[in-house]
Design a protein around this motif. Structure first.
Motif, short mmCIF file in Angstrom:
data_model
loop_
_atom_site.label_atom_id
_atom_site.label_comp_id
_atom_site.label_asym_id
_atom_site.label_seq_id
_atom_site.Cartn_x
_atom_site.Cartn_y
_atom_site.Cartn_z
N GLY A 68 20.96 1.22 -4.02
CA GLY A 68 19.19 1.12 -4.20
C GLY A 68 18.37 0.75 -3.04
N GLY A 69 18.94 0.04 -2.02
CA GLY A 69 18.31 -0.07 -0.99
C GLY A 69 17.91 1.30 -0.34
N ALA A 70 18.90 2.15 -0.07
CA ALA A 70 18.71 3.40 0.55
C ALA A 70 17.69 4.28 -0.24
CB ALA A 70 20.04 3.98 0.79
N VAL A 71 17.98 4.36 -1.72
CA VAL A 71 16.92 5.11 -2.38
C VAL A 71 15.39 4.73 -2.07
CG1 VAL A 71 16.02 5.46 -4.73
CG2 VAL A 71 18.56 5.86 -4.11
N ASN A 72 15.22 3.44 -1.97
CA ASN A 72 13.96 2.84 -1.62
C ASN A 72 13.32 3.22 -0.39
OD1 ASN A 72 12.61 0.96 -3.89
ND2 ASN A 72 14.72 0.68 -4.29
N ALA A 73 14.41 3.01 0.57
CA ALA A 73 13.88 3.43 1.87
C ALA A 73 13.61 5.05 2.15
CB ALA A 73 15.09 3.02 2.92
N GLY A 74 14.27 5.85 1.33
CA GLY A 74 13.88 7.23 1.35
C GLY A 74 12.47 7.61 0.69
N ARG A 75 12.01 6.76 0.05
CA ARG A 75 10.92 7.14 -0.60
C ARG A 75 9.60 6.14 -0.08
NH1 ARG A 75 9.00 3.40 -4.28
NH2 ARG A 75 10.44 1.46 -4.81
N GLY A 76 9.90 5.33 0.91
CA GLY A 76 8.95 4.44 1.49
C GLY A 76 7.96 5.28 2.59
N VAL A 77 6.69 4.76 2.71
CA VAL A 77 5.58 5.16 3.61
C VAL A 77 5.51 4.04 4.64
CG1 VAL A 77 5.10 7.12 2.16
CG2 VAL A 77 3.76 4.91 2.07
N GLU A 78 5.88 2.86 4.34
CA GLU A 78 5.18 1.79 5.40
C GLU A 78 6.63 1.63 6.15
OE1 GLU A 78 3.87 -3.03 5.23
OE2 GLU A 78 4.16 -1.86 3.44
N LEU B 11 0.36 1.20 9.46
CA LEU B 11 1.58 0.66 9.03
C LEU B 11 2.21 1.86 8.54
CD1 LEU B 11 0.85 -2.74 7.16
CD2 LEU B 11 1.81 -2.48 9.30
N TYR B 12 1.65 3.17 8.24
CA TYR B 12 2.44 4.07 7.55
C TYR B 12 2.49 5.19 8.31
CZ TYR B 12 -0.48 1.15 4.35
OH TYR B 12 -0.74 -0.08 3.58
N ILE B 13 3.65 5.87 8.01
CA ILE B 13 4.38 6.77 9.00
C ILE B 13 3.73 8.18 8.73
CG2 ILE B 13 6.81 5.90 8.89
CD1 ILE B 13 7.49 7.87 6.72
N ASP B 14 3.19 8.28 7.54
CA ASP B 14 2.35 9.68 7.38
C ASP B 14 1.15 9.67 8.20
OD1 ASP B 14 1.47 7.82 5.71
OD2 ASP B 14 1.26 9.17 4.03
N GLU B 15 0.54 8.50 8.62
CA GLU B 15 -0.74 8.49 9.30
C GLU B 15 -0.43 8.19 10.66
OE1 GLU B 15 -2.77 5.25 7.51
OE2 GLU B 15 -3.04 6.04 5.52
N GLY C 93 0.75 -1.31 -0.20
CA GLY C 93 -0.02 0.20 -0.02
C GLY C 93 1.08 1.14 -0.06
N PRO C 94 0.27 2.36 0.49
CA PRO C 94 -1.06 2.63 0.91
C PRO C 94 -2.23 2.20 -0.02
CG PRO C 94 0.20 4.40 1.27
CD PRO C 94 1.05 3.57 0.23
N PRO C 95 -3.23 1.94 0.82
CA PRO C 95 -4.49 1.49 -0.31
C PRO C 95 -4.86 2.59 -1.22
CG PRO C 95 -5.04 1.21 1.78
CD PRO C 95 -3.68 1.75 1.97
#
Length: 726
Positions: free
Chosen positions: A315-325, A389-393, A169-171
């Protein structure tokens, strides 16, 4: 020592069988905790003994397995400082995570029968201890597959696939994944890699004539085996560690592994599954470097480690920097940090003293285990408290959860590498190894990795914790027992960091038996580069997500809301401005061409007639003013065009500052998709009958699955062994 070794990893298996007769969740947790503490005590005693006595081999069962043309296989183990340190780390972290689990699992009402959880956690720990202490490939692979099986069952623990346990997600923005699907993806990728690793092991054992690590380099050197065959067997073997440690291109399973309970994620990332790949390469490092003395082209495996590590780290750091879960951010962070360890292990193959690089890797392994386990346990509390699960929530109020914030802050700073925490010393040790051997390109890659780590960890903290008392949702209460394990881990990172330099020297003397080693770390430029990268990453995250300085200011927002401005930056106006700019650029070119003969003529006039000097200077000043005026007009047109483009991007919901990140994301996602297709095809070919069986009986029928898994593995082992020997 035999008795202590049996207590260390045989006792957990026996207690796991005993737990089948119990049902009380609290009693199950307490007995499991006592068992892990007993294993920890045994591992510490063994560690102190090998420090004073030296490495020893302990044989539990003689000639456990006899195969034609191969040295008899014993159930025996090697006890040395390396195995003792990692065993103590595994048992200690398991004890803390099980303490946390006593409260965590009691909050889960839908799965009140927790016997399966406690049994699998104990077997998980015992399997890792077998991998750590074994002295031969066959026994190691038994523990290796034990971890694969436990990880599959624990990731799919919520086999009912209730909606609240889905990840992704997010959904409405990204796909969601059921726990059973996530566990199957893990089994498919890791299982295929393990099958190839088994093929490599059987090839090595057949070529060498012995399954023992210590015979690997010696017997290969004296048999005159073709080099291509040695390289092929080692490459097949290497697939297993790369998959277990979730390194590119076999990393795609790790984000799916977040479907299980949070303590499972903490144990999987810090003490068992993911660290197993790093450890087995570290264990075989002296033997692999010795093989390169006879077969020089075997160095290709070290190039592969470096390449895979660099791609995974960035690549892992870039994906971590855009994740919200939250848990996925930590999962991609693990891929990045393990990638750093793989880079150092790759560099070790080109060093005169590879064990120095091995010691640096082990130091960072310990540092990462402490930080990441604490962060996962904090994540478990936050997810339960907020119900999302989401940091922005989440946006939990900092004042109400200040203790949790302090724990997360210390662990995050240690992961970033801020002094005086343990993460600073471990990363500086890694940089020292890189720079000391002249790999400045890799040093630059590590600096970029440090910058990205500082950015995504700061971003995670800023978004998760809020200074506003306006909470987004009602908070749920948690037991205080869940705070103590992550607090103890954070304090351990701080305490070891205070004496971090002395710990580094002690590890070098303990593992490499060297009293002194030249330190290249006196160069302040290295430390300054690292600190600058960390500070830049933190500052960028603060500016973007806290101060919002890189966002549109209120004044600019007010200007852009005016109808006249909207008309000016409309698509039609953008085209007009662009056309006008082209016309003006042509006029500038014409103007400059006209000025050239005028300048020459002016020079001749000044030379021949001083009386006309005032007129010429006045004309030149007029021309200069005209050029400046034209340039200012062009600059204004550029500003208008930029604002128009920005409004165009904003209207299409495209943020300029993340275009670069999205390009990297697209490349990384494309590679992920490509390898997902490849491994999906391999899995459908090799595991077709097993897939049909899973679909028929359902993932809840664990007994049928376990029986089929063991039978399939045994048939595969016999078949490959027959082909290899025949």
């Amino acid at each position: 020592m035999r008795e202590l070794l049996a207590v260390e990893f045989v006792l957990p298996v026996l207690i796991a069988l005993l737990l089948l007769t119990m049902r009380d969740s609290l009693l199950l947790g307490v007995i499991s905790l006592i068992t892990s503490l007993t294993s920890l005590t045994a591992s510490l005693i063994l560690l102190f003994e090998v420090i004073h006595v030296g490495p020893v081999n302990v044989e539990l069962v003689s000639e456990w397995l006899r195969l034609p043309y191969i040295k008899p296989i014993d159930i025996s183990f090697t006890l040395d400082p390396l195995s003792g340190l990692v065993s103590s780390l595994v048992c200690g972290l398991t004890a803390l995570i099980l303490t946390y689990s006593i409260s965590y699992m009691r909050m889960d009402g839908k799965y009140s029968d927790t016997r399966r959880y406690w049994i699998l956690m104990l077997v998980f720990m015992a399997s890792m201890l077998v991998v750590i202490n074994s002295d031969n490939f066959i026994l190691m692979f038994v523990g290796w597959e034990g971890m694969s099986l436990c990880s599959y069952l624990l990731i799919g623990y919520y086999y009912g696939d209730e909606r609240e346990y889905w990840i992704g997600g997010p959904p409405n923005k990204a796909p969601l994944y059921r726990p059973s699907y996530s566990s199957f993806i893990t089994f498919l990728i890791v299982g295929c890699a393990d099958a190839l690793m088994l093929l490599g092991i059987l090839m090595l054992v057949t070529l060498v004539g012995s399954p023992y690590y210590e015979d690997l380099a010696i017997m290969l050197a004296g048999r005159g085996i073709p080099e291509w065959l040695v390289i092929l067997s080692l490459l097949l073997f290497l697939i297993g560690p790369m998959s277990k440690s979730a390194q590119f291109p076999l990393h795609v399973w790790l984000p799916y592994a977040m479907a299980g309970p949070t303590p499972v994620s903490a144990l999987l990332h810090s003490a068992t599954m993911v660290k197993a790949g790093v450890y087995i390469i570290l264990r075989l490092l002296p033997h692999l470097t010795a093989i390169t003395q006879t077969y020089s082209n075997v160095l290709i495996i070290f190039y592969i480690l470096i390449l895979s590590g660099v791609i995974s780290m960035i690549g892992g750091a870039v994906n971590a920097g855009r994740g919200v879960e939250l848990k996925r951010i930590l999962a991609y962070s693990t891929i990045s940090q393990i990638g750093l360890m793989f880079v150092i292990l790759g560099v070790a193959g080109f060093m005169e003293m590879p064990l120095i690089a091995g010691t640096a890797t082990m130091y960072h392994l310990i540092s990462h285990a402490l930080s990441k386990s604490a962060l996962f346990l904090v994540a478990g509390v936050l997810i339960h408290v907020t119900g999302t699960l989401y940091i922005d929530e989440m946006r939990v109020y900092l004042k109400d959860f200040r203790h949790l914030f302090v724990i997360a802050l210390i662990s995050s700073l240690s992961l970033i590498g801020v002094p005086p925490l343990i993460g600073f010393w471990s990363k500086e040790f890694l940089i020292e190894v890189i720079v000391g051997n002249g790999y400045y390109t890799l040093f630059l890659a590590i600096i970029i990795g440090n910058f990205l780590t500082a950015f995504y960890m700061t971003r995670m903290l800023i978004i998760t914790f809020s200074t506003s008392s306006n909470v987004l949702h009602e908070h749920h209460a948690v037991s205080r027992l869940m705070y103590y394990p992550p607090l103890l881990l954070a304090l351990t990172s701080l305490i070891i960091g205070v004496i971090g330099f002395d710990v580094k020297g002690y590890l070098i003397r303990l593992v490499t038996v060297i009293e002194e080693i030249h330190m290249v770390h006196d160069n302040s430029i290295l430390i300054g580069s690292t600190i600058t990268a960390i500070f830049s990453g933190v500052l960028l995250a603060v500016l973007v997500y806290e101060q919002r300085l890189l966002h549109i200011s209120p004044i600019l927002a007010e200007i852009t809301s005016r109808p006249r401005f909207r008309e000016m930056v409309s698509t039609r106006r953008l085209w007009e401005v662009s056309t006008e700019m082209v016309v003006k650029l042509k006029s500038v070119r014409q103007f400059l061409l006209l000025q050239a003969p005028r300048s020459k003529k002016a020079f001749l006039i000044i030379k021949n007639s001083l009386r006309r000097q005032q007129v010429i200077v006045r004309g030149a000043g007029k021309g200069f003013i005209e050029v400046i005026s034209t340039g200012v007009n062009y600059l204004l047109d550029l500003v208008r065009a930029f604002l128009s483009a920005k409004a165009f991007f904003k209207r299409h919901q495209i943020s300029i500052k993340v275009v670069g990140v999205r390009v990297g994301e697209a490349v990384f996602t494309g590679v992920n998709y490509l390898f997902s297709l490849v491994f999906g095809s391999i899995g459908r070919f090799f595991l077709k009958h097993l897939t049909l069986l899973l679909n028929a009986v359902g993932s809840a029928d664990m007994d049928t699955f376990l029986t089929t898994y063991v039978i399939t593995l045994a048939i595969l082992l016999i078949y490959i062994l027959a082909i290899t020997i025949g």
